[in-house]
Design a protein around this motif. Structure first.
Motif, PDB file in Angstrom:
ATOM      1  N   LEU A   1       0.369  17.390  -2.832  1.00 40.07           N
ATOM      2  CA  LEU A   1      -0.165  18.752  -2.855  1.00 40.07           C
ATOM      3  C   LEU A   1       0.901  19.749  -3.305  1.00 40.07           C
ATOM      4  O   LEU A   1       0.618  20.682  -4.070  1.00 40.07           O
ATOM      5  CB  LEU A   1      -0.695  19.128  -1.469  1.00 40.07           C
ATOM      6  N   LEU A   2       2.120  19.544  -2.837  1.00 42.43           N
ATOM      7  CA  LEU A   2       3.210  20.439  -3.235  1.00 42.43           C
ATOM      8  C   LEU A   2       3.583  20.241  -4.706  1.00 42.43           C
ATOM      9  O   LEU A   2       3.987  21.199  -5.378  1.00 42.43           O
ATOM     10  CB  LEU A   2       4.430  20.203  -2.342  1.00 42.43           C
ATOM     11  N   SER A   3       3.448  19.038  -5.207  1.00 42.79           N
ATOM     12  CA  SER A   3       3.741  18.813  -6.633  1.00 42.79           C
ATOM     13  C   SER A   3       2.687  19.512  -7.500  1.00 42.79           C
ATOM     14  O   SER A   3       3.006  20.029  -8.580  1.00 42.79           O
ATOM     15  CB  SER A   3       3.792  17.314  -6.947  1.00 42.79           C
ATOM     16  N   TRP A   4       1.426  19.518  -7.035  1.00 42.48           N
ATOM     17  CA  TRP A   4       0.383  20.264  -7.752  1.00 42.48           C
ATOM     18  C   TRP A   4       0.696  21.764  -7.731  1.00 42.48           C
ATOM     19  O   TRP A   4       0.497  22.461  -8.714  1.00 42.48           O
ATOM     20  CB  TRP A   4      -0.975  20.012  -7.122  1.00 42.48           C
ATOM     21  N   LYS A   5       1.183  22.234  -6.584  1.00 43.96           N
ATOM     22  CA  LYS A   5       1.547  23.641  -6.447  1.00 43.96           C
ATOM     23  C   LYS A   5       2.699  23.983  -7.391  1.00 43.96           C
ATOM     24  O   LYS A   5       2.691  25.040  -8.057  1.00 43.96           O
ATOM     25  CB  LYS A   5       1.938  23.914  -4.993  1.00 43.96           C
ATOM     26  N   ALA A   6       3.699  23.101  -7.470  1.00 49.50           N
ATOM     27  CA  ALA A   6       4.828  23.322  -8.369  1.00 49.50           C
ATOM     28  C   ALA A   6       4.366  23.345  -9.825  1.00 49.50           C
ATOM     29  O   ALA A   6       4.841  24.165 -10.632  1.00 49.50           O
ATOM     30  CB  ALA A   6       5.886  22.246  -8.163  1.00 49.50           C
ATOM     31  N   LYS A   7       3.453  22.461 -10.167  1.00 46.42           N
ATOM     32  CA  LYS A   7       2.914  22.440 -11.534  1.00 46.42           C
ATOM     33  C   LYS A   7       2.211  23.752 -11.854  1.00 46.42           C
ATOM     34  O   LYS A   7       2.338  24.292 -12.964  1.00 46.42           O
ATOM     35  CB  LYS A   7       1.942  21.267 -11.687  1.00 46.42           C
ATOM     36  N   HIS A   8       1.478  24.271 -10.874  1.00 53.80           N
ATOM     37  CA  HIS A   8       0.803  25.550 -11.069  1.00 53.80           C
ATOM     38  C   HIS A   8       1.818  26.668 -11.325  1.00 53.80           C
ATOM     39  O   HIS A   8       1.623  27.522 -12.212  1.00 53.80           O
ATOM     40  CB  HIS A   8      -0.039  25.887  -9.833  1.00 53.80           C
ATOM     41  N   TYR A   9       2.930  26.659 -10.593  1.00 52.14           N
ATOM     42  CA  TYR A   9       3.962  27.672 -10.783  1.00 52.14           C
ATOM     43  C   TYR A   9       4.620  27.532 -12.161  1.00 52.14           C
ATOM     44  O   TYR A   9       4.970  28.530 -12.795  1.00 52.14           O
ATOM     45  CB  TYR A   9       5.024  27.564  -9.684  1.00 52.14           C
ATOM     46  N   ARG A  10       4.811  26.297 -12.607  1.00 52.08           N
ATOM     47  CA  ARG A  10       5.394  26.097 -13.938  1.00 52.08           C
ATOM     48  C   ARG A  10       4.481  26.659 -15.027  1.00 52.08           C
ATOM     49  O   ARG A  10       4.944  27.264 -15.995  1.00 52.08           O
ATOM     50  CB  ARG A  10       5.657  24.599 -14.180  1.00 52.08           C
ATOM     51  N   GLU A  11       3.181  26.441 -14.844  1.00 48.13           N
ATOM     52  CA  GLU A  11       2.228  26.973 -15.821  1.00 48.13           C
ATOM     53  C   GLU A  11       2.150  28.496 -15.745  1.00 48.13           C
ATOM     54  O   GLU A  11       2.009  29.173 -16.766  1.00 48.13           O
ATOM     55  CB  GLU A  11       0.843  26.363 -15.566  1.00 48.13           C
ATOM     56  N   LEU A  12       2.276  29.026 -14.534  1.00 51.09           N
ATOM     57  CA  LEU A  12       2.178  30.467 -14.325  1.00 51.09           C
ATOM     58  C   LEU A  12       3.373  31.213 -14.908  1.00 51.09           C
ATOM     59  O   LEU A  12       3.224  32.283 -15.494  1.00 51.09           O
ATOM     60  CB  LEU A  12       2.057  30.754 -12.820  1.00 51.09           C
ATOM     61  N   THR A  13       4.561  30.614 -14.761  1.00 47.88           N
ATOM     62  CA  THR A  13       5.794  31.305 -15.164  1.00 47.88           C
ATOM     63  C   THR A  13       6.385  30.809 -16.464  1.00 47.88           C
ATOM     64  O   THR A  13       7.214  31.485 -17.065  1.00 47.88           O
ATOM     65  CB  THR A  13       6.858  31.126 -14.064  1.00 47.88           C
ATOM     66  N   GLY A  14       6.008  29.605 -16.877  1.00 54.46           N
ATOM     67  CA  GLY A  14       6.647  29.011 -18.044  1.00 54.46           C
ATOM     68  C   GLY A  14       8.029  28.482 -17.751  1.00 54.46           C
ATOM     69  O   GLY A  14       8.760  28.107 -18.680  1.00 54.46           O
TER      70      GLY A  14
ATOM     71  N   ALA B   1       0.803  -1.220   0.000  1.00 52.10           N
ATOM     72  CA  ALA B   1       0.000   0.000   0.000  1.00 52.10           C
ATOM     73  C   ALA B   1       0.836   1.270   0.000  1.00 52.10           C
ATOM     74  O   ALA B   1       0.565   2.204  -0.764  1.00 52.10           O
ATOM     75  CB  ALA B   1      -0.936  -0.009   1.209  1.00 52.10           C
ATOM     76  N   GLY B   2       1.869   1.314   0.853  1.00 54.27           N
ATOM     77  CA  GLY B   2       2.629   2.540   1.048  1.00 54.27           C
ATOM     78  C   GLY B   2       3.222   3.134  -0.221  1.00 54.27           C
ATOM     79  O   GLY B   2       2.998   4.315  -0.522  1.00 54.27           O
ATOM     80  N   PRO B   3       4.004   2.366  -1.001  1.00 55.75           N
ATOM     81  CA  PRO B   3       4.632   2.941  -2.199  1.00 55.75           C
ATOM     82  C   PRO B   3       3.635   3.529  -3.193  1.00 55.75           C
ATOM     83  O   PRO B   3       3.923   4.531  -3.839  1.00 55.75           O
ATOM     84  CB  PRO B   3       5.382   1.747  -2.801  1.00 55.75           C
ATOM     85  N   PHE B   4       2.464   2.897  -3.329  1.00 55.34           N
ATOM     86  CA  PHE B   4       1.478   3.422  -4.271  1.00 55.34           C
ATOM     87  C   PHE B   4       0.912   4.759  -3.789  1.00 55.34           C
ATOM     88  O   PHE B   4       0.756   5.699  -4.571  1.00 55.34           O
ATOM     89  CB  PHE B   4       0.353   2.399  -4.474  1.00 55.34           C
ATOM     90  N   SER B   5       0.604   4.844  -2.493  1.00 54.12           N
ATOM     91  CA  SER B   5       0.049   6.099  -1.974  1.00 54.12           C
ATOM     92  C   SER B   5       1.098   7.202  -1.987  1.00 54.12           C
ATOM     93  O   SER B   5       0.765   8.386  -2.100  1.00 54.12           O
ATOM     94  CB  SER B   5      -0.492   5.902  -0.556  1.00 54.12           C
ATOM     95  N   GLU B   6       2.388   6.842  -1.877  1.00 59.49           N
ATOM     96  CA  GLU B   6       3.466   7.837  -1.908  1.00 59.49           C
ATOM     97  C   GLU B   6       3.800   8.272  -3.337  1.00 59.49           C
ATOM     98  O   GLU B   6       4.553   9.225  -3.528  1.00 59.49           O
ATOM     99  CB  GLU B   6       4.705   7.255  -1.236  1.00 59.49           C
ATOM    100  N   THR B   7       3.233   7.586  -4.324  1.00 60.24           N
ATOM    101  CA  THR B   7       3.451   7.946  -5.717  1.00 60.24           C
ATOM    102  C   THR B   7       2.243   8.657  -6.313  1.00 60.24           C
ATOM    103  O   THR B   7       2.375   9.682  -6.982  1.00 60.24           O
ATOM    104  CB  THR B   7       3.764   6.692  -6.557  1.00 60.24           C
ATOM    105  N   PHE B   8       1.067   8.121  -6.027  1.00 55.86           N
ATOM    106  CA  PHE B   8      -0.153   8.638  -6.656  1.00 55.86           C
ATOM    107  C   PHE B   8      -1.051   9.420  -5.698  1.00 55.86           C
ATOM    108  O   PHE B   8      -2.054   9.983  -6.132  1.00 55.86           O
ATOM    109  CB  PHE B   8      -0.937   7.473  -7.273  1.00 55.86           C
ATOM    110  N   GLY B   9      -0.696   9.451  -4.412  1.00 58.48           N
ATOM    111  CA  GLY B   9      -1.533  10.145  -3.441  1.00 58.48           C
ATOM    112  C   GLY B   9      -2.548   9.213  -2.800  1.00 58.48           C
ATOM    113  O   GLY B   9      -2.760   8.086  -3.248  1.00 58.48           O
ATOM    114  N   ARG B  10      -3.176   9.710  -1.731  1.00 56.54           N
ATOM    115  CA  ARG B  10      -4.112   8.869  -0.979  1.00 56.54           C
ATOM    116  C   ARG B  10      -5.381   8.565  -1.784  1.00 56.54           C
ATOM    117  O   ARG B  10      -5.819   7.421  -1.872  1.00 56.54           O
ATOM    118  CB  ARG B  10      -4.503   9.551   0.328  1.00 56.54           C
ATOM    119  N   ASN B  11      -5.998   9.593  -2.358  1.00 53.49           N
ATOM    120  CA  ASN B  11      -7.310   9.405  -2.963  1.00 53.49           C
ATOM    121  C   ASN B  11      -7.278   8.499  -4.187  1.00 53.49           C
ATOM    122  O   ASN B  11      -8.210   7.718  -4.415  1.00 53.49           O
ATOM    123  CB  ASN B  11      -7.916  10.764  -3.339  1.00 53.49           C
ATOM    124  N   ALA B  12      -6.216   8.599  -4.983  1.00 54.35           N
ATOM    125  CA  ALA B  12      -6.118   7.729  -6.155  1.00 54.35           C
ATOM    126  C   ALA B  12      -6.068   6.263  -5.726  1.00 54.35           C
ATOM    127  O   ALA B  12      -6.689   5.393  -6.362  1.00 54.35           O
ATOM    128  CB  ALA B  12      -4.876   8.089  -6.969  1.00 54.35           C
TER     129      ALA B  12
END
Length: 520
Positions: free
Chosen positions: A256-269, A127-138
């Protein structure tokens, strides 16, 4: 704004001395970003902007969500725990009918429950490795869906062989959301709040196996087919999956932080915005291999894990052999019907729920530990793991052998059935608080290795419980109720000093450990 940010980020060709002033400019727009060079094992070259929280009070951080929101998220994973653990025991409520339809003995029929539990144990390792890769909800949604598919297959099983295989697979996938649920609790609550946050989840998780026979109590002897025990669990699973899909927020901080980083990449290019989760180079396969072998490595070197594994294994053996034993105790001795015998599991459920009375007491004591620390140091203060043993030490450890002896030697036709029923309440109280203490103690003692430690604890207890469920019928039949419960009481009495000994000597044990935290 995005143009300004992009301009300030073009630092690859700047000298190191200029990087600091550039990042200072960035911080005027974005906070919680740490600029550094990529390390050799991260692949690539140049700078990377590591996205983190905007301070301890970042509102996106799950620990900072409102208490109602965190309680709601905890209750959702509690519903997951109820759905999958109730399925582990519900087949025992219809055992005579399913065994008769398949033309096998009750012992062979009990394999449906035993193999489900063994599937639980095997699935817990992954269980652990999958949740640490794809998140809890997935993980919750995908494995709950697979769990439901195999539950449906069990309802349609044409023979005992098919049912055993389908139940094993249902248990395998059902264990994953249950295992990850503990991670969600850790995501949501800080060490002090975990004193009441974890019991909120654990009571549901431990109450599920007790609810299973109650839910299925009148399915077998009633007018509908025993197969409806599986259909009902499929319906419950579908309702819980819907709740997770529509209402459960993602709580895994690195994702959550990876989603935040993705948002910054889209925001700044700028592609250099990355979370720590995105920078790591270990693959999912590597983490899976580690997840499989590390629990067994820890066991042979860590007496704390070994003792807690043995203790919970004994508890689960007693709990799941009761799936067979209640028939001998209440049906054979007191002449109750199959349905009413299963209803009497509510006595143990009352005992499990009674564990909540200790929460305010333990929370008050834990808070006092925090208040001893200067206010400026509380944000980084970590509790002594031994404080987590209070739940087990407040009468729970001796309650288990006492309740088993009480039940065993008052199970006579001449003695009211209210006596063994009352003893089941005491047993429920004992096992619930031992479970809470064991899990919280292992988590606090091993921190980054807690997932591996808990994987082994789950693996051993479910495998042992699955095996004992199968031999439970001949055990009670050949040894008798009185001596079966006496033997189980003696074994649990041998384990009863464990929380007290660890409270006294746990600090010393951890000092000699390679993996445990060493704070006194």
């Amino acid at each position: 704004m995005s143009t300004a940010i992009t301009t300030t980020l073009e630092t690859d060709n700047q000298p190191t001395s200029e990087l600091g002033s550039s990042i200072t400019c960035i911080s005027g727009y974005l906070t919680g970003i740490h600029a550094r060079d990529r390390t050799p094992d991260e692949g690539g070259e140049g700078k990377v902007f590591v996205v983190g929280w905007e301070g301890d009070n970042d509102p996106l951080k799950p620990h900072n969500w409102s208490i109602p929101r965190r309680v709601a998220a905890t209750l959702v994973v509690s519903c997951i725990a109820i759905a999958v653990t109730a399925a582990s025991s519900i087949d025992s409520a219809v055992l005579p009918q399913s065994a008769a339809e398949f033309g096998v003995s009750d012992v062979a029929g009990s394999l449906a429950t035993g193999m489900f539990l063994m599937g639980f144990g095997c699935g817990a390792l992954f269980a652990g490795p999958f949740s640490e890769t794809f998140g809890r909800n997935a993980v919750y949604m995908s494995t709950m869906l697979l769990f439901m598919i195999w539950i449906m297959a069990s309802a349609l099983a044409p023979n005992i062989g098919a049912q055993i295989i389908f139940r094993f697979l249902a248990g395998f996938f059902g264990s994953t959301p249950l295992t990850c649920a503990g991670g969600t609790v850790a995501d949501l609550w800080d060490p002090l709040e975990k004193t009441f946050g974890f019991p909120l989840f654990a009571i549901a998780g431990f109450g599920g196996p007790v609810l299973g026979p109650v839910i299925g109590s009148y399915i077998g002897p009633g007018a509908i087919s025993w197969r409806w025990s599986e259909w009902i669990m499929l319906i419950i699973g579908g309702l819980v999956l819907s709740i997770v899909f529509f209402f459960q927020p993602e709580t895994y901080a690195p994702l959550l932080l990876s989603w935040k980083a993705k948002h910054y990449r889209e925001l700044t290019g700028d592609d250099r915005f990355r979370s720590e989760m995105e920078i790591r180079t270990t693959t999912l396969l590597q983490r899976l291999m580690t997840a499989v072998y590390r629990p067994f490595v820890l066991t042979w070197t860590e007496p704390i894990i070994l003792l807690m594994s043995l203790y919970l294994t004994v508890i689960y053996i007693v709990l799941f052999t009761f799936l067979d034993g209640y028939t001998f105790i209440f049906s054979d001795i007191h002449g109750l019907s199959q349905g009413l015998t299963n209803i009497l599991w509510l006595g143990m459920l009352i005992g499990i729920l009674s564990a909540v009375v200790l929460v305010p007491v333990v929370y008050k004591w834990t808070r006092a530990e925090f208040e001893k620390v200067p206010e400026t140091e509380r944000a980084t203060f970590k509790l002594h793991p031994e404080t987590r043993l209070w739940y087990a030490m407040l009468g729970a450890a001796p309650a288990v052998p006492i309740s088993l002896l009480w039940m065993g030697w008052t199970s006579y036709p001449s003695i009211s059935l209210w006596s063994p029923l009352a003893s089941s309440v005491l047993f429920g109280y004992g096992v619930m608080n031992i479970f809470i203490s064991a899990y919280m103690y292992v988590i606090d003692s091993y921190e980054i290795y807690a997932a591996s430690a808990l994987s082994f604890v789950a693996f051993t207890r479910y495998l042992a419980a699955g095996g004992m469920t199968i031999v439970g019928i001949p055990f009670y039949k050949n040894v008798g109720v009185h001596w079966t419960l006496t033997i189980l009481a003696i074994i649990s009495a041998i384990m009863a000093p464990v929380p007290y000994l660890l409270y006294r000597y746990g600090v010393r044990v951890r000092r000699f450990s390679k993996y445990a935290v060493t704070r006194a």
